[in-house]
Motif scaffolding. Structure first.
Motif, PDB file in Angstrom:
ATOM      1  N   UNK A   9     -72.908  82.585 -46.683  1.00  0.00           N
ATOM      2  CA  UNK A   9     -71.994  82.028 -45.694  1.00  0.00           C
ATOM      3  C   UNK A   9     -72.562  80.545 -45.375  1.00  0.00           C
ATOM      4  N   UNK A  10     -73.993  80.382 -45.238  1.00  0.00           N
ATOM      5  CA  UNK A  10     -74.456  79.172 -44.788  1.00  0.00           C
ATOM      6  C   UNK A  10     -73.815  77.923 -45.780  1.00  0.00           C
ATOM      7  N   UNK A  13     -70.249  77.487 -45.527  1.00  0.00           N
ATOM      8  CA  UNK A  13     -69.989  76.400 -44.372  1.00  0.00           C
ATOM      9  C   UNK A  13     -70.366  75.051 -44.766  1.00  0.00           C
ATOM     10  N   UNK A  14     -71.407  74.861 -45.482  1.00  0.00           N
ATOM     11  CA  UNK A  14     -71.881  73.508 -45.913  1.00  0.00           C
ATOM     12  C   UNK A  14     -70.736  72.780 -46.724  1.00  0.00           C
ATOM     13  N   UNK A  16     -67.671  73.729 -47.044  1.00  0.00           N
ATOM     14  CA  UNK A  16     -66.672  73.340 -46.316  1.00  0.00           C
ATOM     15  C   UNK A  16     -66.642  71.958 -45.465  1.00  0.00           C
ATOM     16  N   UNK A  17     -67.742  71.691 -44.851  1.00  0.00           N
ATOM     17  CA  UNK A  17     -68.060  70.662 -44.218  1.00  0.00           C
ATOM     18  C   UNK A  17     -67.894  69.471 -44.952  1.00  0.00           C
ATOM     19  N   UNK A  18     -68.571  69.607 -46.266  1.00  0.00           N
ATOM     20  CA  UNK A  18     -68.595  68.478 -47.169  1.00  0.00           C
ATOM     21  C   UNK A  18     -66.977  68.222 -47.628  1.00  0.00           C
ATOM     22  N   UNK A  19     -66.421  69.359 -48.061  1.00  0.00           N
ATOM     23  CA  UNK A  19     -65.051  69.162 -48.316  1.00  0.00           C
ATOM     24  C   UNK A  19     -64.279  68.479 -47.144  1.00  0.00           C
ATOM     25  N   UNK A  20     -64.449  68.675 -45.914  1.00  0.00           N
ATOM     26  CA  UNK A  20     -63.633  67.995 -44.788  1.00  0.00           C
ATOM     27  C   UNK A  20     -64.107  66.591 -44.892  1.00  0.00           C
ATOM     28  N   UNK A  21     -65.434  66.184 -45.115  1.00  0.00           N
ATOM     29  CA  UNK A  21     -65.726  64.782 -45.015  1.00  0.00           C
ATOM     30  C   UNK A  21     -65.157  63.983 -46.138  1.00  0.00           C
ATOM     31  N   UNK A  23     -62.280  64.743 -47.685  1.00  0.00           N
ATOM     32  CA  UNK A  23     -60.875  64.459 -47.447  1.00  0.00           C
ATOM     33  C   UNK A  23     -60.389  63.578 -46.060  1.00  0.00           C
ATOM     34  N   UNK A  34     -71.028  63.255 -48.300  1.00  0.00           N
ATOM     35  CA  UNK A  34     -70.399  64.588 -48.087  1.00  0.00           C
ATOM     36  C   UNK A  34     -70.378  65.029 -49.375  1.00  0.00           C
ATOM     37  N   UNK A  37     -73.608  66.855 -50.005  1.00  0.00           N
ATOM     38  CA  UNK A  37     -73.782  68.000 -49.214  1.00  0.00           C
ATOM     39  C   UNK A  37     -73.061  69.222 -50.043  1.00  0.00           C
ATOM     40  N   UNK A  39     -72.941  69.473 -53.218  1.00  0.00           N
ATOM     41  CA  UNK A  39     -73.674  69.767 -54.316  1.00  0.00           C
ATOM     42  C   UNK A  39     -74.708  70.699 -53.759  1.00  0.00           C
TER      43      UNK A  39
ATOM     44  N   UNK B  22     -70.844  64.591 -41.615  1.00  0.00           N
ATOM     45  CA  UNK B  22     -69.347  64.195 -41.641  1.00  0.00           C
ATOM     46  C   UNK B  22     -68.619  63.837 -40.279  1.00  0.00           C
ATOM     47  N   UNK B  96     -57.272  67.993 -43.773  1.00  0.00           N
ATOM     48  CA  UNK B  96     -58.839  67.952 -44.224  1.00  0.00           C
ATOM     49  C   UNK B  96     -59.124  69.400 -43.466  1.00  0.00           C
ATOM     50  N   UNK B 100     -60.317  72.759 -45.741  1.00  0.00           N
ATOM     51  CA  UNK B 100     -61.939  73.230 -45.640  1.00  0.00           C
ATOM     52  C   UNK B 100     -61.878  74.767 -45.153  1.00  0.00           C
ATOM     53  N   UNK B 104     -63.032  77.844 -46.706  1.00  0.00           N
ATOM     54  CA  UNK B 104     -64.240  78.776 -46.209  1.00  0.00           C
ATOM     55  C   UNK B 104     -63.834  80.285 -46.024  1.00  0.00           C
TER      56      UNK B 104
END
Lengths: 104, 165
Positions: A9-10, A13-14, A16-21, A23, A34, A37, A39, B22, B96, B100, B104
């Motif tokens: 899960x960690x 989460x990392x 998803x954070x990278x994907x957000x960054x 996009x 990102x 992150x 990778x 981010x 975004x 994400x 998740x």
């Protein structure tokens, strides 16, 4: 003992954070960080499944894959940062929205 | 018990570091958060008894790659006014966030569904000797290909970044 799912899960989460960054952000350097992150999130997942496989004994193949991911990330960082430097030299910015030569 | 405490410390630090990358306005702050996240991830690797990978994480990622990043950030010295201007628009931010969160949710649901059997690793699991043996037996060809890739990376970086050769 911590459940292996917690590590996964960690990693998720990392990722998803990278994907957000990737996009949402426009600074090429931030986008690049990102990606790093993401990778690392993948690496964490590889190592979790190497230590806690679904069947069979723990295998070191996941460690080998994570090793190659780190090597590829090093090469990618060198070339990618060189591209960013070249873009900054010709355009004077590292905002990805400014790069639209192929669009016109 | 100690493992649980360490796991939570490292997990929270890693996620906070990732969020810092981010969300921080300036790339310099983002890079420092990323260094913190890499150290926390190295701790998690240690808890997964991946000693060699934890050491490589600190040496290669937190050391070499991040120094390269900081070098480029300071070299370019993107103006503070330009950094301040970056606002994440509602459409871009919404898309975004949704993407994400969907990723998740999809992955996390599958992860939580897995039932892990108890696995006892051999005593030398994750040591330099054990991983080295795997790298030089089963993964010899990829290992050698990596050296070529790094060579190509060096040449590519020089060719792209240097204006005139």
């Amino acid at each position: 003992m911590v459940s292996p799912a917690a590590y996964l899960i960690v990693g998720a989460i990392l990722f998803a954070l990278g994907l957000f960054g990737v996009l949402a952000r426009r600074n090429a350097l931030t986008i690049f960080m990102s990606v790093e992150l993401m990778l690392n999130a993948a690496n964490l997942t590889f190592l979790t499944f190497a230590r806690h496989p679904l069947r069979g004994p723990p295998s070191l193949d996941g460690h080998a894959i994570a090793f190659f991911v780190i090597a590829v990330a090093a090469a990618e960082a060198a070339v990618g940062l060189a591209v960013i430097i070249a873009v900054f030299r010709t355009r004077g910015t590292v905002e990805v929205d400014a790069l639209r030569t192929l669009r016109n | 018990m100690i493992e649980t405490v360490l796991f939570w410390i490292f997990a929270v630090l890693a996620v906070l570091g990732g969020a810092g990358v981010v969300l921080s306005r300036s790339p310099l702050n983002g890079a420092m958060s990323l260094v913190g996240a890499f150290f926390a991830l190295a701790g998690l690797y240690l808890l997964l008894s991946a000693q060699l990978l934890a050491a490589l994480q600190v040496l290669v990622y937190a050391g070499a790659i991040m120094v390269l990043f900081l070098f480029v950030i300071m070299l370019l010295n993107v103006g503070a006014d330009e950094v301040r201007q970056e606002r994440i628009g509602p459409i871009r931010g919404g898309v975004a966030t949704l993407t994400s969160l969907a990723a998740l949710a999809l992955v996390g649901r599958e992860f939580l569904r897995i039932r892990f059997p108890f696995a006892r690793p051999p005593s030398d699991f994750g040591t330099v000797a054990a991983v080295g043996r795997v790298l030089f037996s089963d993964f010899t060809l990829p290992f050698e290909a990596t050296s070529l890739l790094l060579l190509a990376g060096i040449l590519g970086a020089v060719v792209v970044a240097k204006g005139k050769i």
